[in-house]
Design an enzyme around this catalytic site. Structure first.
Site, mmCIF file in Angstrom:
data_model
loop_
_atom_site.group_PDB
_atom_site.id
_atom_site.type_symbol
_atom_site.label_atom_id
_atom_site.label_comp_id
_atom_site.label_asym_id
_atom_site.label_seq_id
_atom_site.Cartn_x
_atom_site.Cartn_y
_atom_site.Cartn_z
ATOM 1 N N ASP A 92 6.209 4.674 -1.513
ATOM 2 C CA ASP A 92 7.556 5.220 -1.340
ATOM 3 C C ASP A 92 8.637 4.602 -2.224
ATOM 4 O O ASP A 92 9.777 5.083 -2.247
ATOM 5 C CB ASP A 92 7.975 5.135 0.141
ATOM 6 C CG ASP A 92 7.905 3.725 0.712
ATOM 7 O OD1 ASP A 92 8.143 2.752 -0.030
ATOM 8 O OD2 ASP A 92 7.614 3.596 1.923
ATOM 9 N N GLN A 149 0.843 -1.192 0.000
ATOM 10 C CA GLN A 149 0.000 0.000 0.000
ATOM 11 C C GLN A 149 0.882 1.246 0.000
ATOM 12 O O GLN A 149 0.376 2.363 -0.070
ATOM 13 C CB GLN A 149 -0.878 0.023 1.258
ATOM 14 C CG GLN A 149 -1.778 -1.183 1.388
ATOM 15 C CD GLN A 149 -2.354 -1.294 2.792
ATOM 16 O OE1 GLN A 149 -3.352 -0.669 3.125
ATOM 17 N NE2 GLN A 149 -1.704 -2.081 3.631
ATOM 18 N N ASN A 150 2.185 1.031 0.104
ATOM 19 C CA ASN A 150 3.099 2.176 0.197
ATOM 20 C C ASN A 150 3.397 2.740 -1.183
ATOM 21 O O ASN A 150 3.426 2.019 -2.169
ATOM 22 C CB ASN A 150 4.400 1.755 0.876
ATOM 23 C CG ASN A 150 4.164 1.233 2.274
ATOM 24 O OD1 ASN A 150 3.100 1.455 2.835
ATOM 25 N ND2 ASN A 150 5.131 0.536 2.838
ATOM 26 N N CYS A 187 -0.511 18.662 -22.611
ATOM 27 C CA CYS A 187 -1.833 19.297 -22.750
ATOM 28 C C CYS A 187 -2.020 20.509 -21.835
ATOM 29 O O CYS A 187 -3.039 21.181 -21.905
ATOM 30 C CB CYS A 187 -2.948 18.271 -22.508
ATOM 31 S SG CYS A 187 -3.196 17.869 -20.764
ATOM 32 N N HIS A 243 -1.593 1.424 -4.297
ATOM 33 C CA HIS A 243 -1.928 2.839 -4.072
ATOM 34 C C HIS A 243 -1.075 3.796 -4.907
ATOM 35 O O HIS A 243 -1.060 4.995 -4.651
ATOM 36 C CB HIS A 243 -1.825 3.180 -2.577
ATOM 37 C CG HIS A 243 -2.910 2.539 -1.757
ATOM 38 N ND1 HIS A 243 -2.864 2.465 -0.381
ATOM 39 C CD2 HIS A 243 -4.069 1.954 -2.128
ATOM 40 C CE1 HIS A 243 -3.960 1.843 0.050
ATOM 41 N NE2 HIS A 243 -4.699 1.515 -0.977
HETATM 42 P P1 OAD Z 1 -0.989 3.059 8.980
HETATM 43 O O1 OAD Z 1 -0.238 4.283 9.334
HETATM 44 O O2 OAD Z 1 -2.464 3.086 9.081
HETATM 45 O O3 OAD Z 1 -0.513 1.862 9.889
HETATM 46 C C1 OAD Z 1 0.836 1.564 10.110
HETATM 47 C C2 OAD Z 1 0.906 0.242 10.850
HETATM 48 O O4 OAD Z 1 2.259 -0.124 10.984
HETATM 49 C C3 OAD Z 1 0.326 0.300 12.280
HETATM 50 O O5 OAD Z 1 -0.477 -0.842 12.469
HETATM 51 C C4 OAD Z 1 1.570 0.252 13.170
HETATM 52 O O6 OAD Z 1 1.342 -0.450 14.377
HETATM 53 C C5 OAD Z 1 2.530 -0.532 12.294
HETATM 54 N N1 OAD Z 1 3.953 -0.223 12.526
HETATM 55 C C6 OAD Z 1 4.537 0.979 12.744
HETATM 56 N N2 OAD Z 1 5.866 0.865 12.811
HETATM 57 C C7 OAD Z 1 6.143 -0.452 12.611
HETATM 58 C C8 OAD Z 1 7.341 -1.218 12.559
HETATM 59 N N3 OAD Z 1 8.544 -0.653 12.704
HETATM 60 N N4 OAD Z 1 7.241 -2.552 12.336
HETATM 61 C C9 OAD Z 1 6.033 -3.141 12.183
HETATM 62 N N5 OAD Z 1 4.877 -2.471 12.216
HETATM 63 C C10 OAD Z 1 4.919 -1.140 12.430
HETATM 64 O O7 OAD Z 1 -0.505 2.636 7.516
HETATM 65 P P2 OAD Z 1 -1.207 1.677 6.450
HETATM 66 O O8 OAD Z 1 -1.885 0.527 7.098
HETATM 67 O O9 OAD Z 1 -0.195 1.394 5.440
HETATM 68 O O10 OAD Z 1 -3.659 4.976 1.650
HETATM 69 O O11 OAD Z 1 -2.280 2.622 5.839
HETATM 70 C C11 OAD Z 1 -3.045 2.151 4.781
HETATM 71 C C12 OAD Z 1 -3.377 3.259 3.837
HETATM 72 O O12 OAD Z 1 -3.973 4.345 4.544
HETATM 73 C C13 OAD Z 1 -2.193 3.919 3.162
HETATM 74 O O13 OAD Z 1 -1.728 3.197 2.044
HETATM 75 C C14 OAD Z 1 -2.757 5.213 2.727
HETATM 76 C C15 OAD Z 1 -3.470 5.585 3.999
HETATM 77 O O14 OAD Z 1 -4.527 6.375 3.839
HETATM 78 C C16 OAD Z 1 -3.740 5.847 0.640
HETATM 79 O O15 OAD Z 1 -3.061 6.844 0.596
HETATM 80 C C17 OAD Z 1 -4.736 5.473 -0.414
HETATM 81 ZN ZN ZN Z 2 -1.774 16.146 -20.119
#
Ligand code: OAD
Ligand code: ZN
Length: 245
Positions: free
Chosen positions: A95, A92-93, A155, A120
């Site tokens: 980066d 979902q990253n 464009c 994403h």
């Molecule tokens: P979140 O920021 O919601 O969650 C990060 C998760 O990583 C949490 O459950 C933390 O406990 C865990 N965490 C943090 N540091 C860690 C580490 N060092 N090792 C293991 N786990 C760790 O991020 P996502 O779940 O990726 O979407 O969020 C999902 C989506 O929400 C993103 O892709 C983005 C956002 O809105 C869009 O932009 C469409």
């Molecule tokens: Zn264009």
């Protein structure tokens, strides 16, 4: 299980990049100025104030440009490269750190088996809001103080980052490939995601429904934890290198 699984799908979220210095979305340090991502990563925000949205993305680009993949990304890349075709990484990253780890681990081999499906999008690409033309952007050149709105060379419409915003549909081919991988997998490894954002968060359910197992790596409990066959609590940058054979 990682050794014996026939097919593995890995779902990663912001937590896998936390130890690289990329802020997560939810929880401490996930804030920019006084905005929440939900207020900036939307088509409405871009329509209302594209300069502000660009400022945020330039800040994120300059940050990512200074980060490097951590041992967790490297371990996943090794897992995927060990037997091409067995492991599919879905992230979902935006980066690009999985790609960078894949290239580094592949050395003379083909890095593609370790390239993730980026459901994403990718922060290092611009997409035209008019003609949809996509182009690579220079992350290192992003100036967080610049709130200008870049325009399409073809464009003239405003460019936007090539990422999926709240309220937007995912690329059907991308999410389709991710679901296909989850269906074929007998092991779903879920790393560093709060498992709150759908449809990505339902990938582990798909594997489980087909009789596969879910293993979670996260600092905290998530909605997935009660359903996980095993939940490994701790930082993915130390856990993944220990469990990847
Ligand atoms: P979140 O920021 O919601 O969650 C990060 C998760 O990583 C949490 O459950 C933390 O406990 C865990 N965490 C943090 N540091 C860690 C580490 N060092 N090792 C293991 N786990 C760790 O991020 P996502 O779940 O990726 O979407 O969020 C999902 C989506 O929400 C993103 O892709 C983005 C956002 O809105 C869009 O932009 C469409
Ligand atoms: Zn264009």
């Amino acid at each position: 299980m990682l050794r014996d699984a026939e097919r593995i799908v890995v779902l990663t979220g912001a937590g896998v990049s936390a130890e690289s210095g990329v802020p997560t979305f939810r929880g401490d340090g996930g804030l920019w100025k006084s905005y929440r991502p939900e207020e900036l990563a939307t088509p409405e925000a871009f329509a209302r104030d594209p300069g502000l949205v660009w400022e945020w993305y330039r800040w994120r680009r300059s940050l990512v440009a200074r980060c490097a993949p951590n041992p967790g990304h490297h371990a996943l890349a090794r897992l995927a490269l060990a037997q091409p075709g067995r492991t599919t990484i879905v992230t979902q990253n935006v980066d690009g750190l999985h790609h960078r780890a894949a290239r580094a681990e592949a050395r003379e081999r083909d890095p593609k088996p370790a390239f993730p499906i980026e459901v994403h999008g990718a922060i290092h690409r611009d997409r035209c809001s008019g003609c949809s033309h996509v182009e690579d952007a220079d992350l290192a050149a992003a100036d967080p103080a610049d709130s200008g709105i870049p325009r399409c060379a073809r464009c003239g419409s405003p460019l936007r980052p090539d990422v999926v915003w709240f309220g937007e549909a995912l690329d059907p081919a991308m999410i389709g490939a991710a679901f296909a991988a989850a269906e074929e997998a007998d092991l779903c490894l879920v790393v560093g995601t709060s498992a709150l954002v759908y449809p990505a968060a339902s990938l582990p359910d798909v594997t489980r429904a087909r009789g596969g197992r879910v293993v979670e790596v996260n600092l905290d409990s998530t909605p997935l934890t009660p359903y996980a066959w095993k939940s490994l609590k701790g930082p993915s940058g130390s856990i993944l290198p220990r469990i990847v054979p």
